[in-house]
Structure formats: structure tokens, C-alpha cells
Design a protein around this motif. Structure first.
Motif, short mmCIF file in Angstrom:
data_model
loop_
_atom_site.label_atom_id
_atom_site.label_comp_id
_atom_site.label_asym_id
_atom_site.label_seq_id
_atom_site.Cartn_x
_atom_site.Cartn_y
_atom_site.Cartn_z
N PHE A 278 -0.12 8.62 56.60
CA PHE A 278 0.60 7.40 56.95
C PHE A 278 1.66 7.07 55.90
O PHE A 278 2.63 6.38 56.18
N TRP A 279 1.47 7.54 54.65
CA TRP A 279 2.40 7.17 53.59
C TRP A 279 3.78 7.81 53.75
O TRP A 279 4.70 7.49 53.03
N THR A 280 3.90 8.74 54.70
CA THR A 280 5.21 9.37 54.90
C THR A 280 6.24 8.39 55.44
O THR A 280 7.44 8.68 55.42
N ARG A 281 5.79 7.23 55.91
CA ARG A 281 6.73 6.24 56.43
C ARG A 281 7.34 5.40 55.31
O ARG A 281 8.24 4.60 55.57
N PHE A 282 6.85 5.53 54.10
CA PHE A 282 7.42 4.79 52.97
C PHE A 282 8.51 5.64 52.32
O PHE A 282 8.40 6.86 52.25
N ASN A 283 9.55 4.96 51.84
CA ASN A 283 10.53 5.66 51.02
C ASN A 283 10.39 5.23 49.57
O ASN A 283 9.74 4.23 49.25
N LEU A 284 11.01 5.98 48.68
CA LEU A 284 10.83 5.76 47.25
C LEU A 284 11.30 4.38 46.82
O LEU A 284 10.65 3.72 46.01
N TYR A 285 12.41 3.90 47.36
CA TYR A 285 12.95 2.61 46.95
C TYR A 285 12.03 1.47 47.37
O TYR A 285 11.84 0.50 46.63
N PHE A 286 11.45 1.59 48.55
CA PHE A 286 10.53 0.55 49.01
C PHE A 286 9.29 0.50 48.12
O PHE A 286 8.84 -0.58 47.72
N VAL A 287 8.74 1.66 47.79
CA VAL A 287 7.55 1.72 46.94
C VAL A 287 7.85 1.14 45.56
O VAL A 287 7.06 0.39 44.99
N ALA A 288 9.03 1.49 45.00
CA ALA A 288 9.39 0.98 43.68
C ALA A 288 9.52 -0.54 43.70
O ALA A 288 9.06 -1.23 42.78
N THR A 289 10.14 -1.07 44.75
CA THR A 289 10.28 -2.53 44.87
C THR A 289 8.92 -3.20 44.99
O THR A 289 8.66 -4.24 44.37
N TRP A 290 8.04 -2.61 45.78
CA TRP A 290 6.70 -3.19 45.96
C TRP A 290 5.93 -3.19 44.65
O TRP A 290 5.25 -4.16 44.31
N VAL A 291 6.04 -2.12 43.88
CA VAL A 291 5.35 -2.03 42.59
C VAL A 291 5.90 -3.07 41.61
O VAL A 291 5.14 -3.72 40.88
N VAL A 292 7.21 -3.25 41.59
CA VAL A 292 7.81 -4.25 40.68
C VAL A 292 7.34 -5.65 41.03
O VAL A 292 6.99 -6.45 40.15
N VAL B 79 1.75 -10.12 35.84
CA VAL B 79 2.20 -10.64 34.54
C VAL B 79 2.24 -12.17 34.57
O VAL B 79 1.89 -12.84 33.60
N ARG B 80 2.66 -12.72 35.70
CA ARG B 80 2.69 -14.19 35.83
C ARG B 80 1.28 -14.76 35.72
O ARG B 80 1.07 -15.80 35.07
N ILE B 81 0.31 -14.12 36.31
CA ILE B 81 -1.07 -14.59 36.22
C ILE B 81 -1.56 -14.52 34.77
O ILE B 81 -2.22 -15.44 34.28
N ILE C 132 -1.30 -11.92 47.70
CA ILE C 132 -2.04 -10.72 48.12
C ILE C 132 -1.75 -10.39 49.58
O ILE C 132 -1.31 -9.27 49.89
N PRO C 133 -1.98 -11.32 50.53
CA PRO C 133 -1.59 -10.98 51.91
C PRO C 133 -0.08 -10.79 52.06
O PRO C 133 0.37 -10.02 52.92
N GLY C 134 0.71 -11.47 51.21
CA GLY C 134 2.15 -11.26 51.28
C GLY C 134 2.54 -9.84 50.93
O GLY C 134 3.36 -9.21 51.63
N LEU C 135 1.96 -9.30 49.87
CA LEU C 135 2.25 -7.91 49.49
C LEU C 135 1.74 -6.93 50.55
O LEU C 135 2.39 -5.91 50.84
N LEU C 136 0.59 -7.23 51.12
CA LEU C 136 0.06 -6.34 52.17
C LEU C 136 0.94 -6.35 53.41
O LEU C 136 1.18 -5.31 54.03
#
Length: 262
Positions: free
Chosen positions: A9-23, A30-32, A49-53
Motif C-alpha cells: 500500500f505504501w507505493t501510493r506515497f511519494n517522497l515529498y509527502f512522506v517528508a512533509t508528514w514526518v516534519v 517537539v511542541r509537546i 493524532i487523527p489529523g496526521l492519520l
């Protein structure tokens, strides 16, 4: 739906999207951690948490509205007035550790499926948030039982001695304390025939009581700070082993730069 339950299923993600999600995830953690150092526990910020999901589900399900919902939850988690709430005690970081371990275990299940990744990520994020809040919580504050230096030394007085100022005070005539003006300080000299217990003082015309806890013997001096523009001093004191409160009132003019007041 069958495609979502398959492993690649991860083939639907691109590198830029994953990098943005990780940031975004790292920023939230860090805020917590930062708020935990300020004794603030996570509250509405857990909506992230549900927002990121939902952000991750948008490209998987190819439903753009999920991206908007996820972004809205992230904004609410960041800017809602109750994103973090003050707490009197340290959050139970053990529960955060349990959730983080469960989440990591779910993500390590082989093969990784869509459902295991979704559940594992949610558990891991919640566990890390609570774990950081508990581990980075500062230790309890020690009770302060001392006053800042008010007269060249620190004074131990849990009650600050302010009650002395509001008691009925006797003004001896002639004064039992002699005041000598000097550059930057005031010198008090005990001219009585007995020791005197200095209780507190304040510059004339100011509501700034400063506690003292000093006994001076006959002929002994004690130094007070002289402020710029100060035109007088009020000193509360007592005879040794006596509840009586006495008051010294001494005033001077701008021309009295250095002199002794009797």
C-alpha cells in the motif's frame, strides 16, 4: 478495499509527502516536549493524532476531503485555547511507554498491512506524546523559605514579617536609632542602652516593606540601601524578647547628602 489490505500500500506515497508528514509529526512531538517543561500536559493537541492519520489516508483512499479534515484537526490541535492544560502532577509516563511499545509491536508485524500500519501509527504517536510529557516534566518546586537580599544579606522569614508593619507602633522620644546618610546607603546606629531587634523597614512614602531579622547591640551599626531620590526611612523594631513594636521616622531633604540625623 482489497488493495488497501494488501502489503504494497505504501507505493501510493511519494517522497515529498512522506517528508512533509514526518516534519509535521516531529514538530508536534517537539511542541509537546517544550510544553511539558512548562508543566503543561497534552489536551486538545492530541487531536493531531487523527489529523496526521487522515493526512496519510487521503492519498491511500484517493479522497481529497480527508486531507482537508486532517489539516483542520492539525490546526485545531495547534491553535485551540486548550491545546495544553496546566497540571499539578507529572503525567503517568508508564502508560505512554505501554502505548508506544504496543504501537511499535503492531508496526513490526510481518507482513505490514494497511490496518496494522494505521493502528500501530496511532498507538505509537499517542504513546510517544504521553511518554515525552511524563519524562520531561520538571521536578517539584522546592518551597521558598527565604527572602531576596534586601539589606546586604539574605533574611530567612517564611512570613516575610509584613504583619509587623500593620501593628500599633510606639515612636520613642528621643529616638533610639541614629541615622547617618552616606553615598548609596543609610547607617543605623543603636543609641539605646539595650539591644534592639530590627524587624523591617521601608523608604518614606513608598509601599515597599522589606523584612529584617537582625539584632544590634548598643553602639552597633547596621547598613540599609539608600535609593536615588529617597527622602526618608521608616524602621520597625522591638526590644529583645518583647512583643512591643517601635517605629523610627527619619526624613531629610535633597540638600542633606551626608549628615547624621538625631
Amino acid at each position: 478495499m482489497e488493495e488497501l489490505l494488501a502489503t504494497p500500500f505504501w507505493t501510493r506515497f511519494n517522497l515529498y509527502f512522506v517528508a512533509t508528514w514526518v516534519v509535521l509529526t516531529l514538530y508536534w512531538l517537539v511542541r509537546i516536549a517544550f510544553e511539558a517543561r512548562r508543566r503543561q500536559r497534552p489536551a486538545v493537541t492530541l487531536w493531531a493524532i487523527p489529523g496526521l492519520l487522515l493526512l496519510g489516508l487521503a492519498p491511500l483512499l484517493e479522497v481529497p476531503v480527508l486531507f482537508g479534515l486532517g489539516a483542520a484537526l492539525l490546526l485545531a490541535a495547534e491553535w485551540w485555547p486548550r491545546s495544553f492544560a496546566p497540571a499539578t502532577g507529572r503525567p503517568q509516563w508508564v502508560w505512554g511507554l505501554i502505548l508506544a511499545v504496543l504501537g511499535a509491536g503492531t508496526l513490526l508485524i510481518s507482513p505490514v498491512t494497511f490496518l496494522s500500519a494505521l493502528v500501530g501509527t496511532g498507538l505509537a504517536l499517542g504513546g510517544l506524546a504521553w511518554l515525552l510529557a511524563g519524562l520531561l516534566w520538571p521536578p517539584p518546586r522546592q518551597a521558598q523559605t527565604w527572602l531576596p537580599p534586601s539589606v546586604m544579606h539574605k533574611v530567612h522569614s517564611p512570613t516575610f514579617g509584613t504583619e509587623v508593619r500593620w501593628q500599633a507602633a510606639h515612636v520613642p522620644i528621643p529616638p533610639e536609632l541614629e541615622v547617618t546618610l552616606a553615598q548609596g546607603h543609610i547607617l543605623l546606629r543603636n543609641t539605646a542602652s539595650e539591644s534592639l531587634w530590627l524587624r523591617g523597614w521601608t523608604p518614606a512614602g513608598r509601599n515597599a516593606f522589606r523584612a529584617l531579622n537582625r539584632t544590634i547591640d548598643p553602639g552597633e551599626d547596621h547598613r540599609l540601601i539608600r535609593e536615588i531620590g529617597q527622602a526618608g526611612v521608616r524602621v520597625w523594631y522591638s526590644p529583645p524578647d518583647s512583643p512591643e513594636v517601635r517605629l523610627l521616622r527619619a526624613d531629610w531633604t535633597e540638600h542633606d547628602q551626608s549628615r547624621t540625623l538625631h
